[in-house]
Design an enzyme around this catalytic site. Structure first.
Site, PDB file in Angstrom:
ATOM      1  N   GLU A 191       0.931  -1.132  -0.023  1.00  0.00           N
ATOM      2  CA  GLU A 191      -0.059   0.112   0.135  1.00  0.00           C
ATOM      3  C   GLU A 191       0.768   1.296   0.065  1.00  0.00           C
ATOM      4  O   GLU A 191       0.776   1.979  -0.856  1.00  0.00           O
ATOM      5  CB  GLU A 191      -0.936  -0.084   1.235  1.00  0.00           C
ATOM      6  CG  GLU A 191      -1.873   1.461   1.447  1.00  0.00           C
ATOM      7  CD  GLU A 191      -2.603   1.383   2.566  1.00  0.00           C
ATOM      8  OE1 GLU A 191      -1.833   0.862   3.763  1.00  0.00           O
ATOM      9  OE2 GLU A 191      -3.758   2.020   2.628  1.00  0.00           O
ATOM     10  N   ASP A 269     -11.853  -0.616   3.544  1.00  0.00           N
ATOM     11  CA  ASP A 269     -10.871   0.011   4.403  1.00  0.00           C
ATOM     12  C   ASP A 269     -11.415   0.686   5.552  1.00  0.00           C
ATOM     13  O   ASP A 269     -11.767   0.211   6.709  1.00  0.00           O
ATOM     14  CB  ASP A 269      -9.907   0.554   3.481  1.00  0.00           C
ATOM     15  CG  ASP A 269      -8.474   0.597   4.361  1.00  0.00           C
ATOM     16  OD1 ASP A 269      -8.211  -0.098   5.531  1.00  0.00           O
ATOM     17  OD2 ASP A 269      -7.413   1.258   3.684  1.00  0.00           O
TER      18      ASP A 269
HETATM   19  N1  ADE Z   1      -5.476   1.403   9.311  1.00  0.00           N
HETATM   20  C1  ADE Z   1      -6.713   1.851   9.107  1.00  0.00           C
HETATM   21  N2  ADE Z   1      -6.489   2.117   7.604  1.00  0.00           N
HETATM   22  C2  ADE Z   1      -5.307   1.678   7.392  1.00  0.00           C
HETATM   23  C3  ADE Z   1      -4.703   1.704   6.146  1.00  0.00           C
HETATM   24  N3  ADE Z   1      -5.353   1.657   4.949  1.00  0.00           N
HETATM   25  N4  ADE Z   1      -3.550   1.324   6.038  1.00  0.00           N
HETATM   26  C4  ADE Z   1      -2.816   1.158   7.219  1.00  0.00           C
HETATM   27  N5  ADE Z   1      -3.292   1.274   8.425  1.00  0.00           N
HETATM   28  C5  ADE Z   1      -4.544   1.529   8.334  1.00  0.00           C
HETATM   29 ZN    ZN Z   2      -6.731  -1.238   6.141  1.00  0.00          ZN
END
Ligand code: ADE
Ligand code: ZN
Length: 351
Positions: A191, A269
């Protein structure tokens, strides 16, 4: 196709990321006099220019939760929203270390949540998400909290937070401990960092699933490896846009991942912070990525298969999701028969 009536599974959803602006207002208004928060400060928590900034906003919203019953209250509301979206099973991430930093007792809060979740629709399980860049003591405590509640609604340990500040290679010992207990770790990876980090997460954790993982698309060899292992990616397209994981002007790599035969499904998410819902994510795939009903159905079947329910229940869920989507996708039926879920514990039934 009416997506709302089709049975859906959501595998990547942070409970704390579900605090809507209206709920944030309600929670803020309950604070003692002198500790109020103005509308512009609250509104700012819903606009992010980077993953790092988003994580700060996530913490500010958690700060509004004053006691364990606030989280149970939030969960009941989120479960209602999931139900109305046609979600029949969800795995929710929660972050006890973040609670602790904002004054909530970790064990009591988690137990209040697990109690609230025990019965009801949709069926919900939990993944305890450690904050990777914070201290090891909290991380190990979170891992033990998770392991101790296995079979009571907790199905895995996750690693969230700032991937760039604490990559997977730092967690060999944790991975070994989890392996000793056959307890799955589902990290966020690919990510904030690229394909090398996804490969490293595979090596370190051999996870059944990866949160995001989208930057695996940068490496054809890695895509092959993900497909070979059957590692399931929890892809969250709106989140990726709003945190800048997929920069503006760049096409989202969903189509590449899918064409490579990687098992994946869509998630929200932090739906309130990213202003989305699961149905919207599916609609996006259909309108922008050219996914037809068969692609949508297939990814939902893969989500059911990648869920961490005990095998008999997982198979029951797979059958239910599969039957629902084939009935709903019947041509000429005006969207097909309405299928409602009754995930009331052991099985899912058509009603
Ligand atoms: N905590 C909540 N959403 C997150 C994300 N997209 N990436 C990392 N930690 C998170
Ligand atoms: Zn997440």
């Amino acid at each position: 196709m009416n997506l709302l009536v089709l049975p859906k599974v959501e595998l990547h959803l942070h409970l704390e990321g579900c605090i809507s602006p209206a709920e944030a207002r309600m929670l803020a208004d309950r604070r003692p006099a002198g500790q109020g928060i103005g509308p512009s400060d609250l509104a700012a928590c819903y606009r992010h220019r980077s993953l790092k900034e988003f994580l700060v906003h996530f913490g500010r919203l958690v700060d509004l939760l004053a006691n364990p019953s606030d989280l149970a209250w939030l969960f009941a509301r989120v479960r209602g929203r999931l139900r109305r979206q046609g979600v029949v099973y969800a795995e929710l991430r929660v972050s006890p270390s973040v609670w602790e930093r904002h004054g909530l007792p970790t064990e009591e809060t988690l137990d209040a949540l697990l109690d609230a979740a025990r019965a009801g629709v949709p069926r919900c399980s939990f993944i305890i998400d450690g904050v990777r860049q914070w201290d090891r003591r909290s991380l190990i405590r979170d891992f033990e909290l998770a392991l101790g509640r296995r079979g009571r609604g907790v199905v895995a340990f996750g690693l969230g937070g700032d991937e760039a500040a604490a990559p997977s290679s730092l967690f060999q010992e944790l991975a070994q401990e989890a392996r000793k207990h056959s307890f799955p770790i589902i990290p966020h990876a690919g990510e904030g960092l690229g394909a090398d980090e996804v490969a490293s997460a595979l090596d370190v954790f051999d996870p059944p699933r990866i949160g995001h993982g989208i930057r695996a698309a940068e490496s054809p060899a890695l895509l092959k490896e993900l497909a070979r292992r059957g590692t399931h990616l929890e892809v969250c397209p709106t989140s990726n846009r709003r945190t800048g994981a997929v920069p503006r002007g760049k096409r989202h790599p969903l189509a590449q991942l899918w064409a490579a035969g990687v098992s994946l499904s869509l998630g929200t998410d932090d739906p309130a912070l990213f202003r989305t819902t699961l149905s919207r994510e599916l609609q996006w795939a259909s309108r922008r990525m050219g996914w037809g009903p068969q692609d949508l159905a297939r990814s939902q079947e893969l989500a059911a298969r990648a869920s961490l329910l005990p095998p008999a229940e997982r198979e029951s869920l797979e059958r239910f999701v599969s039957a629902g989507w084939s009935a709903g996708a019947l041509p000429g039926e005006g969207g097909g028969p309405t299928i409602r879920s009754r995930g009331d514990g052991a099985c899912w039934t058509r009603v």
